[in-house]
Write a protein that holds these residues in place. Structure first.
Motif, PDB file in Angstrom:
ATOM      1  N   UNK A  13      14.345  -6.947 -69.312  1.00 42.55           N
ATOM      2  CA  UNK A  13      15.254  -7.033 -68.174  1.00 42.55           C
ATOM      3  C   UNK A  13      16.235  -8.174 -68.213  1.00 42.55           C
ATOM      4  N   UNK A  14      16.103  -9.077 -69.175  1.00 40.97           N
ATOM      5  CA  UNK A  14      17.051 -10.180 -69.287  1.00 40.97           C
ATOM      6  C   UNK A  14      18.281  -9.726 -70.075  1.00 40.97           C
ATOM      7  N   UNK A  15      19.446 -10.346 -69.813  1.00 40.29           N
ATOM      8  CA  UNK A  15      20.653  -9.937 -70.527  1.00 40.29           C
ATOM      9  C   UNK A  15      20.565 -10.275 -72.014  1.00 40.29           C
ATOM     10  N   UNK A  16      21.206  -9.464 -72.817  1.00 44.69           N
ATOM     11  CA  UNK A  16      21.296  -9.733 -74.248  1.00 44.69           C
ATOM     12  C   UNK A  16      22.177 -10.964 -74.455  1.00 44.69           C
ATOM     13  N   UNK A  17      21.712 -11.903 -75.248  1.00 46.93           N
ATOM     14  CA  UNK A  17      22.508 -13.090 -75.558  1.00 46.93           C
ATOM     15  C   UNK A  17      22.379 -13.425 -77.040  1.00 46.93           C
ATOM     16  N   UNK A  34      31.306 -21.934 -62.276  1.00 47.77           N
ATOM     17  CA  UNK A  34      30.405 -22.710 -63.119  1.00 47.77           C
ATOM     18  C   UNK A  34      29.796 -21.814 -64.182  1.00 47.77           C
ATOM     19  N   UNK A  35      29.257 -22.398 -65.257  1.00 52.24           N
ATOM     20  CA  UNK A  35      28.538 -21.594 -66.248  1.00 52.24           C
ATOM     21  C   UNK A  35      27.366 -20.849 -65.626  1.00 52.24           C
ATOM     22  N   UNK A  36      26.709 -21.494 -64.652  1.00 51.64           N
ATOM     23  CA  UNK A  36      25.564 -20.869 -64.003  1.00 51.64           C
ATOM     24  C   UNK A  36      25.960 -19.600 -63.249  1.00 51.64           C
ATOM     25  N   UNK A  37      27.160 -19.594 -62.669  1.00 47.65           N
ATOM     26  CA  UNK A  37      27.636 -18.407 -61.956  1.00 47.65           C
ATOM     27  C   UNK A  37      27.885 -17.259 -62.931  1.00 47.65           C
ATOM     28  N   UNK A  38      28.389 -17.567 -64.100  1.00 43.73           N
ATOM     29  CA  UNK A  38      28.593 -16.533 -65.119  1.00 43.73           C
ATOM     30  C   UNK A  38      27.253 -15.988 -65.601  1.00 43.73           C
ATOM     31  N   UNK A  39      26.286 -16.860 -65.800  1.00 43.59           N
ATOM     32  CA  UNK A  39      24.947 -16.433 -66.209  1.00 43.59           C
ATOM     33  C   UNK A  39      24.352 -15.499 -65.165  1.00 43.59           C
ATOM     34  N   UNK A  40      24.535 -15.829 -63.892  1.00 41.66           N
ATOM     35  CA  UNK A  40      23.995 -14.997 -62.824  1.00 41.66           C
ATOM     36  C   UNK A  40      24.646 -13.614 -62.829  1.00 41.66           C
ATOM     37  N   UNK A  41      25.946 -13.561 -63.068  1.00 39.40           N
ATOM     38  CA  UNK A  41      26.645 -12.275 -63.110  1.00 39.40           C
ATOM     39  C   UNK A  41      26.145 -11.423 -64.269  1.00 39.40           C
ATOM     40  N   UNK A  42      25.916 -12.050 -65.411  1.00 44.48           N
ATOM     41  CA  UNK A  42      25.419 -11.305 -66.573  1.00 44.48           C
ATOM     42  C   UNK A  42      24.047 -10.715 -66.305  1.00 44.48           C
ATOM     43  N   UNK A  43      23.296 -11.329 -65.404  1.00 45.87           N
ATOM     44  CA  UNK A  43      21.963 -10.835 -65.056  1.00 45.87           C
ATOM     45  C   UNK A  43      21.991  -9.678 -64.069  1.00 45.87           C
ATOM     46  N   UNK A  44      23.126  -9.438 -63.408  1.00 43.04           N
ATOM     47  CA  UNK A  44      23.198  -8.433 -62.349  1.00 43.04           C
ATOM     48  C   UNK A  44      23.102  -7.015 -62.878  1.00 43.04           C
ATOM     49  N   UNK A  45      24.034  -6.653 -63.755  1.00 38.45           N
ATOM     50  CA  UNK A  45      24.117  -5.274 -64.244  1.00 38.45           C
ATOM     51  C   UNK A  45      25.103  -5.211 -65.389  1.00 38.45           C
ATOM     52  N   UNK A  46      25.078  -4.091 -66.108  1.00 43.72           N
ATOM     53  CA  UNK A  46      26.076  -3.894 -67.160  1.00 43.72           C
ATOM     54  C   UNK A  46      27.464  -3.702 -66.556  1.00 43.72           C
ATOM     55  N   UNK A  47      27.520  -3.196 -65.317  1.00 40.35           N
ATOM     56  CA  UNK A  47      28.806  -3.089 -64.648  1.00 40.35           C
ATOM     57  C   UNK A  47      29.424  -4.458 -64.432  1.00 40.35           C
ATOM     58  N   UNK A  48      28.609  -5.439 -64.057  1.00 37.86           N
ATOM     59  CA  UNK A  48      29.098  -6.805 -63.886  1.00 37.86           C
ATOM     60  C   UNK A  48      29.520  -7.393 -65.229  1.00 37.86           C
ATOM     61  N   UNK A  49      28.799  -7.039 -66.283  1.00 35.00           N
ATOM     62  CA  UNK A  49      29.182  -7.493 -67.623  1.00 35.00           C
ATOM     63  C   UNK A  49      30.516  -6.880 -68.036  1.00 35.00           C
ATOM     64  N   UNK A  50      30.752  -5.623 -67.659  1.00 36.63           N
ATOM     65  CA  UNK A  50      32.039  -5.000 -67.932  1.00 36.63           C
ATOM     66  C   UNK A  50      33.155  -5.708 -67.168  1.00 36.63           C
ATOM     67  N   UNK A  51      32.885  -6.117 -65.935  1.00 32.97           N
ATOM     68  CA  UNK A  51      33.877  -6.857 -65.156  1.00 32.97           C
ATOM     69  C   UNK A  51      34.253  -8.157 -65.868  1.00 32.97           C
TER      70      UNK A  51
END
Length: 283
Positions: free
Chosen positions: A122-126, A206-223
């Motif tokens: 469930x964690x984002x691919x990094x 912040x970097x932390x806000x980007x990390x949180x977005x990446x954790x939300x969904x692939x749709x957020x990653x597309x954004x």
């Protein structure tokens, strides 16, 4: 951005079923798809009729309707939760924001994404980039040399040390003890491997806000990917003009031709544009 897709350097692409395949797995797929298209003949041949049935199923479950059966489509066929996965509605929203057709976004997504934005847990691919950790530590006034001596796999002037999958999160967690913001910025995140040091360009505080977005969904990653394209006028214009050579060179770096990123995107675009026109979708 890394010059090459990280999965080309670290991992093996997941197996998929697609147009032209002929094997027992296709036969099993066709039997499942008969719930969508009772007229589909289970013959083990992944032909146009099977591809249409796959796209119909994908649209019904808001999965990217590319006609290719990979882990995401299989998950939906098995009745698993796919709400965090990239949907056709996400693709359509991105195309509208970028001022392109759906086929352009689908082509880039097919070639430039790593297939899944999330790990099985469930964690984002990094992918953690130790050479960027070194650069970023210097930028915040931290001497990287003692850390390099103690943890060369976390701080190093040379790229490498990749372990893949969940182990990349272990590297990130350890690097956060050195400097959290630098560690997050030293990772490429999600479907499109967007580097964390682009967080401001993507509109994050912040970097932390980007990390949180990446954790939300692939749709957020597309954004995030859409914002990345909008932040580079030449890249954006190359996509609008369907100049796949220019797009691939800017996005993937000078080695793009060696991996035929431009050719693969052109082929994918032609295929998606044709199918979308036939099926009445926005081209």
């Amino acid at each position: 951005m890394p010059e090459l897709n990280w999965y080309d350097r670290v991992l093996v692409r997941p197996k998929v079923l697609k147009l032209g395949d002929n094997n027992p797995a296709v036969l099993s797929l066709q039997r499942l798809l008969r719930a969508v298209d009772p007229s589909l003949k289970p013959d083990g041949d992944f032909g146009p009729a099977t591809e249409r049935a796959v796209r119909k199923f994908q649209k019904a479950h808001d999965i990217v309707a590319d006609g290719i059966v990979g882990p995401k489509t299989l998950s939906a066929l098995e009745g698993l939760d796919v709400t965090k996965l990239l949907g056709q509605s996400d693709i359509e929203r991105a195309a509208k924001t970028l001022g392109t057709g759906v086929a352009e976004v689908m082509a880039v997504q097919e070639v430039e994404s790593n297939g899944s934005g999330f790990l099985p847990d469930g964690r984002p691919v990094i992918l953690f980039e130790r050479h960027w950790m070194r650069r970023l530590l210097i930028q915040v006034g931290i001497n990287p040399d003692p850390w390099r001596a103690k943890y060369p796999n976390l701080v190093n002037p040379n790229r490498g040390g990749y372990q893949g999958y969940e182990a990349e999160h272990d590297r990130l967690k350890a690097a956060k003890f050195i400097h959290s913001g630098s560690a997050i910025q030293s990772c490429s995140w999600g479907l499109f491997q967007i580097m964390g040091f682009h967080y401001e360009r993507l509109g994050f505080d912040s970097p932390e806000a980007m990390e949180a977005a990446a954790n939300e969904s692939e749709g957020a990653q597309l954004d995030m990917f859409v914002a990345f394209i909008q932040g580079d006028t030449e890249l954006h214009q190359a996509l609008i003009a369907r100049d796949w050579d220019a797009f691939a060179e800017i996005y993937n770096g000078s080695a793009y031709a060696e991996h035929n990123y431009h050719g693969r995107m052109a082929d994918a675009f032609d295929r998606h544009q044709h199918v979308n026109k036939v099926e009445g979708m926005t081209a």
